[in-house]
Design an enzyme around this catalytic site. Structure first.
Site, mmCIF file in Angstrom:
data_model
loop_
_atom_site.group_PDB
_atom_site.id
_atom_site.type_symbol
_atom_site.label_atom_id
_atom_site.label_comp_id
_atom_site.label_asym_id
_atom_site.label_seq_id
_atom_site.Cartn_x
_atom_site.Cartn_y
_atom_site.Cartn_z
ATOM 1 N N HIS A 20 0.782 -1.101 -0.178
ATOM 2 C CA HIS A 20 -0.205 0.159 -0.103
ATOM 3 C C HIS A 20 0.809 1.167 0.020
ATOM 4 O O HIS A 20 0.521 2.205 -0.656
ATOM 5 C CB HIS A 20 -0.695 -0.040 1.047
ATOM 6 C CG HIS A 20 -1.884 -1.160 1.273
ATOM 7 N ND1 HIS A 20 -3.232 -0.970 1.089
ATOM 8 C CD2 HIS A 20 -1.710 -2.373 1.400
ATOM 9 C CE1 HIS A 20 -3.765 -2.058 1.138
ATOM 10 N NE2 HIS A 20 -3.022 -3.165 1.356
ATOM 11 N N ASP A 127 -5.643 5.596 2.205
ATOM 12 C CA ASP A 127 -6.170 4.265 1.617
ATOM 13 C C ASP A 127 -7.641 3.844 2.258
ATOM 14 O O ASP A 127 -8.101 4.368 3.109
ATOM 15 C CB ASP A 127 -5.185 3.330 2.419
ATOM 16 C CG ASP A 127 -5.200 2.074 1.663
ATOM 17 O OD1 ASP A 127 -4.061 1.805 1.169
ATOM 18 O OD2 ASP A 127 -6.034 1.150 2.083
ATOM 19 N N ALA A 352 13.690 -7.639 -4.149
ATOM 20 C CA ALA A 352 14.264 -7.684 -5.530
ATOM 21 C C ALA A 352 13.769 -6.319 -6.051
ATOM 22 O O ALA A 352 12.965 -5.573 -5.708
ATOM 23 C CB ALA A 352 13.584 -8.599 -6.092
ATOM 24 N N TRP A 372 -2.055 -6.652 -6.605
ATOM 25 C CA TRP A 372 -2.551 -5.919 -7.846
ATOM 26 C C TRP A 372 -1.392 -5.220 -8.168
ATOM 27 O O TRP A 372 -1.096 -4.882 -9.517
ATOM 28 C CB TRP A 372 -3.683 -5.102 -7.276
ATOM 29 C CG TRP A 372 -4.122 -4.116 -8.705
ATOM 30 C CD1 TRP A 372 -3.965 -2.724 -8.412
ATOM 31 C CD2 TRP A 372 -4.587 -4.594 -9.691
ATOM 32 N NE1 TRP A 372 -4.778 -2.367 -9.863
ATOM 33 C CE2 TRP A 372 -4.900 -3.502 -10.693
ATOM 34 C CE3 TRP A 372 -4.798 -6.020 -10.488
ATOM 35 C CZ2 TRP A 372 -5.412 -3.575 -11.865
ATOM 36 C CZ3 TRP A 372 -5.136 -5.762 -11.716
ATOM 37 C CH2 TRP A 372 -5.456 -4.944 -12.469
ATOM 38 N N ASN A 373 -0.517 -4.810 -7.395
ATOM 39 C CA ASN A 373 0.826 -3.997 -7.975
ATOM 40 C C ASN A 373 1.489 -4.824 -8.767
ATOM 41 O O ASN A 373 2.066 -4.356 -10.008
ATOM 42 C CB ASN A 373 1.531 -3.598 -6.778
ATOM 43 C CG ASN A 373 0.874 -2.491 -5.794
ATOM 44 O OD1 ASN A 373 0.496 -1.541 -6.446
ATOM 45 N ND2 ASN A 373 0.855 -2.915 -4.553
ATOM 46 N N GLU A 377 2.319 -4.201 -12.898
ATOM 47 C CA GLU A 377 3.698 -4.102 -13.214
ATOM 48 C C GLU A 377 3.954 -4.985 -14.107
ATOM 49 O O GLU A 377 4.815 -4.804 -15.182
ATOM 50 C CB GLU A 377 4.595 -4.390 -12.002
ATOM 51 C CG GLU A 377 4.243 -2.957 -10.852
ATOM 52 C CD GLU A 377 5.171 -3.271 -9.432
ATOM 53 O OE1 GLU A 377 5.788 -4.161 -9.297
ATOM 54 O OE2 GLU A 377 4.656 -2.487 -8.415
ATOM 55 N N GLU A 393 -7.506 -10.222 -2.240
ATOM 56 C CA GLU A 393 -8.314 -10.318 -3.598
ATOM 57 C C GLU A 393 -7.707 -10.855 -4.611
ATOM 58 O O GLU A 393 -7.911 -10.689 -5.719
ATOM 59 C CB GLU A 393 -8.899 -8.960 -3.675
ATOM 60 C CG GLU A 393 -8.030 -7.952 -4.581
ATOM 61 C CD GLU A 393 -6.668 -7.559 -4.080
ATOM 62 O OE1 GLU A 393 -6.073 -8.202 -3.224
ATOM 63 O OE2 GLU A 393 -5.793 -6.969 -4.740
ATOM 64 N N GLN A 394 -6.502 -11.572 -4.460
ATOM 65 C CA GLN A 394 -5.926 -12.157 -5.502
ATOM 66 C C GLN A 394 -6.476 -13.111 -6.417
ATOM 67 O O GLN A 394 -6.171 -13.176 -7.603
ATOM 68 C CB GLN A 394 -4.497 -12.806 -4.644
ATOM 69 C CG GLN A 394 -3.674 -11.754 -4.033
ATOM 70 C CD GLN A 394 -2.681 -12.266 -2.979
ATOM 71 O OE1 GLN A 394 -2.670 -13.383 -2.986
ATOM 72 N NE2 GLN A 394 -2.151 -11.088 -2.169
HETATM 73 O O1 UPG Z 1 10.989 -8.377 -3.714
HETATM 74 C C1 UPG Z 1 10.245 -7.354 -3.928
HETATM 75 C C2 UPG Z 1 8.847 -7.787 -3.547
HETATM 76 C C3 UPG Z 1 7.905 -6.694 -3.912
HETATM 77 N N1 UPG Z 1 8.401 -5.584 -4.323
HETATM 78 C C4 UPG Z 1 7.227 -4.539 -4.594
HETATM 79 O O2 UPG Z 1 6.324 -4.761 -3.604
HETATM 80 C C5 UPG Z 1 5.048 -4.473 -4.155
HETATM 81 C C6 UPG Z 1 4.148 -5.713 -3.889
HETATM 82 O O3 UPG Z 1 2.734 -5.439 -3.796
HETATM 83 P P1 UPG Z 1 1.593 -6.554 -4.555
HETATM 84 O O4 UPG Z 1 2.259 -7.249 -5.619
HETATM 85 O O5 UPG Z 1 0.410 -5.742 -4.609
HETATM 86 O O6 UPG Z 1 1.559 -7.632 -3.425
HETATM 87 P P2 UPG Z 1 1.544 -7.509 -1.704
HETATM 88 O O7 UPG Z 1 2.671 -6.738 -1.195
HETATM 89 O O8 UPG Z 1 1.165 -8.806 -1.493
HETATM 90 O O9 UPG Z 1 0.113 -6.252 -1.686
HETATM 91 C C7 UPG Z 1 -1.045 -6.261 -0.763
HETATM 92 O O10 UPG Z 1 -1.586 -5.241 -1.317
HETATM 93 C C8 UPG Z 1 -1.988 -5.428 -2.427
HETATM 94 C C9 UPG Z 1 -2.596 -3.781 -2.815
HETATM 95 O O11 UPG Z 1 -3.875 -3.509 -1.813
HETATM 96 C C10 UPG Z 1 -3.118 -6.181 -2.696
HETATM 97 O O12 UPG Z 1 -3.419 -6.381 -4.375
HETATM 98 C C11 UPG Z 1 -2.250 -7.540 -2.461
HETATM 99 O O13 UPG Z 1 -3.365 -8.622 -2.595
HETATM 100 C C12 UPG Z 1 -1.853 -7.574 -0.905
HETATM 101 O O14 UPG Z 1 -1.175 -8.805 -0.787
HETATM 102 C C13 UPG Z 1 4.961 -4.155 -5.819
HETATM 103 O O15 UPG Z 1 4.884 -2.867 -5.990
HETATM 104 C C14 UPG Z 1 6.324 -4.927 -6.101
HETATM 105 O O16 UPG Z 1 7.119 -4.241 -7.169
HETATM 106 C C15 UPG Z 1 9.618 -5.447 -4.731
HETATM 107 O O17 UPG Z 1 9.825 -4.252 -5.540
HETATM 108 N N2 UPG Z 1 10.459 -6.257 -4.523
#
Ligand code: UPG
Length: 498
Positions: A20, A127, A352, A372-373, A377, A393-394
């Protein structure tokens, strides 16, 4: 009054979890690039992961107004949380602390009211999960926009489930399927893929408060772009009935390598080392495996992933977190020497530089948990996905990626399990099969690659001048300027104490 964008001040308050915080910082940057004064509000424990991004953004020449960081005390003692637990990530294995964490979010109300009075912003973007910010903003007559870091597809699906009371007729936990009523596509889900909140009344009440506060908000800012899910953008506006500005993909505001590689955290592996390894591989040949910021792979699952990747004969980058000991202690026997040692794969232990990796031409597939991110991406980089949803919500995002956008194939997971909970280990053979379908040379894979490239091109155009997301940011800015002209800020001084 001759007001302009430069006079506008917007406060951005992310929920305290990396998935978030990261997009909210990007969002704030997007507005700062357009000349708005953007201040990010967070707690002291979360500031170290945000300050470097603000510094890099302020050093780059892309901003037309420097960004700022402001702090709110974290109400740990009042909520009964041990010190150091200011981020959801550290609460994952403890349901009791998680509930207290939610309480802490609601206790932010008082300090938030103080900051709001002190900074006098024109709007707050907070948020979805921070419902108490709606009450404070309303009492002080500041427009609050909800930031939804989730797909419009999910928001529409969730509205369909609620308004047709779908779950009342399907027993929790089972494999029974149901069709989501009144959506633009025929979407079928299994009950086991949806979080069962029936035995978690506090959590259910928390989500009800979030929904209710969204209904009362000024509108919604979504991390999506119109062309990605046009049917759902329309459905959300017309059927769900929200005002929405689609401003994404927000990650595309990171233009240079430093901004991209330092997003969210310090990367655990030198970005150049990662790029050098990618440079040794053919275009489109590497599969990138990463499950977001919250989920830690158990050792039994890492082994199966390693076996599946080896059997698929596909070069890979695998991201693992929280694993102790030498790699050889948790990888299959011989894997380290035979596979990693011979340069067939790279293991990143920790964080990463995800968007740098996804955008490298050697990467041709992404095994993702469908946060969702990560989905956005992947889409923005034009990379087809192997979907492996886990929680939140995956499972809905998986339906969008696989069935609506047709840029991915599922690994075959059907059961929702909370981030810290036990789950079925997916066998190496299932992983090999799914990786093969996406990375292979067949017609299905070619078609996915073509569609993924098309969506990436649309994403790039959406955020550029003249594009749909660029226009939505502009429209929101204009509307807030107009509002400021008619209401001024004088009300602030006389506002009732919250
Ligand atoms: O090694 C890593 C791991 C993650 N990321 C970044 O971290 C973010 C991860 O976000 P997301 O892919 O959405 O996963 P979560 O961290 O699990 O996100 C939570 O929040 C999201 C937004 O509400 C929801 O969609 C997900 O289901 C919820 O688990 C992204 O921008 C990635 O690029 C990195 O840069 N490096």
């Amino acid at each position: 009054m001759g007001l302009s964008t430069q006079d506008l001040h917007i406060l951005f308050l992310p929920f305290m979890a990396p998935g978030h915080i990261i997009p909210t910082v990007d969002l704030a940057k997007l507005f700062a690039c357009r000349g708005v004064k953007a201040t990010i509000l967070t707690t002291p424990g979360n500031a170290p992961s945000i300050q470097p991004s603000i510094d890099h953004a302020n050093d780059s020449c892309s901003l037309r107004h420097p960004m700022a960081l402001s702090l709110l005390p974290f109400p740990a003692a009042e909520a009964g949380i041990p010190p150091g637990c200011e981020n959801l990530v550290v609460t994952l294995n403890n349901h009791d602390i998680q509930l207290k964490f939610i309480k802490a979010m609601e206790l932010l109300r008082q300090p938030f009211a103080r900051v709001l009075r002190e900074l006098l912003p024109d709007a707050v973007v907070s948020d979805y999960l921070l419902s108490s910010t709606q009450d404070v903003a309303a009492e002080l007559a500041v427009p609050r926009l909800v930031f939804h870091g989730m797909s419009l597809f999910y928001l529409c699906a969730s509205h369909s489930i609620d308004s047709f009371k779908v779950l009342e007729s399907v027993p929790p936990g089972g494999a029974e399927s149901f069709v989501l009523p009144s959506l633009p596509h025929r979407i079928e889900m299994q009950r086991s893929q949806i979080w069962d909140l029936s035995k978690m009344p506090e959590m259910a009440a928390f989500f009800d408060r979030c929904k209710n506060s969204e209904e009362r908000s000024y509108g919604v800012v979504a991390n999506s772009y119109y062309e990605l899910e046009p049917d759902y953008a329309e459905h959300y506006r017309k059927v769900v009935g929200r005002r929405v500005w689609n401003v994404g993909p927000v990650s595309l505001c990171n233009r240079n390598e430093i901004e991209k590689s330092r997003r969210g955290d310090e990367t655990s592996m030198d970005c150049n080392q990662c790029l050098s390894w990618l440079n040794t591989n053919k275009p489109g040949s590497v599969v990138y495996v990463c499950f977001g910021s919250m989920y830690k792979l158990p050792i039994a699952q890492i082994r199966e992933i390693a076996l599946g990747l080896e059997a698929s004969d596909t070069p890979f980058i695998l991201v693992v977190r929280g694993v102790r000991g030498n790699d050889a202690d948790w990888l299959p026997e011989g894997f380290e020497e035979e596979v990693v040692g011979r340069g067939k794969g790279l293991i990143i232990r920790g964080w990463a530089p995800q968007i740098v990796i996804l955008n490298h031409e050697a990467v041709g597939g992404f095994v993702t948990h469908c946060g969702w991110n990560s989905c956005l991406e992947g889409v923005s980089a034009g990379v087809p996905m192997i979907t492996w949803p886990m929680f939140a919500e995956q499972f809905f995002n998986e339906r969008l990626i696989v069935e609506v956008l047709k840029v991915g194939v599922g690994v075959g997971v059907k059961e929702f399990a909370r981030a810290g909970a036990e789950r079925r280990v997916v066998a190496g053979e299932e992983i090999r099969r799914a990786v093969g379908r996406v990375m292979g040379g067949g017609e299905e894979a070619e078609e996915m690659r073509r569609r993924a490239r098309e969506l990436a091109e649309m994403a790039r155009r959406a955020v550029e001048e003249g594009g749909s997301s660029y226009a939505d940011v502009g429209e929101l800015i204009e509307e807030l300027i107009e509002r400021r002209k008619t209401t001024g800020r004088e009300w602030m001084g006389s506002a009732e104490q919250v």
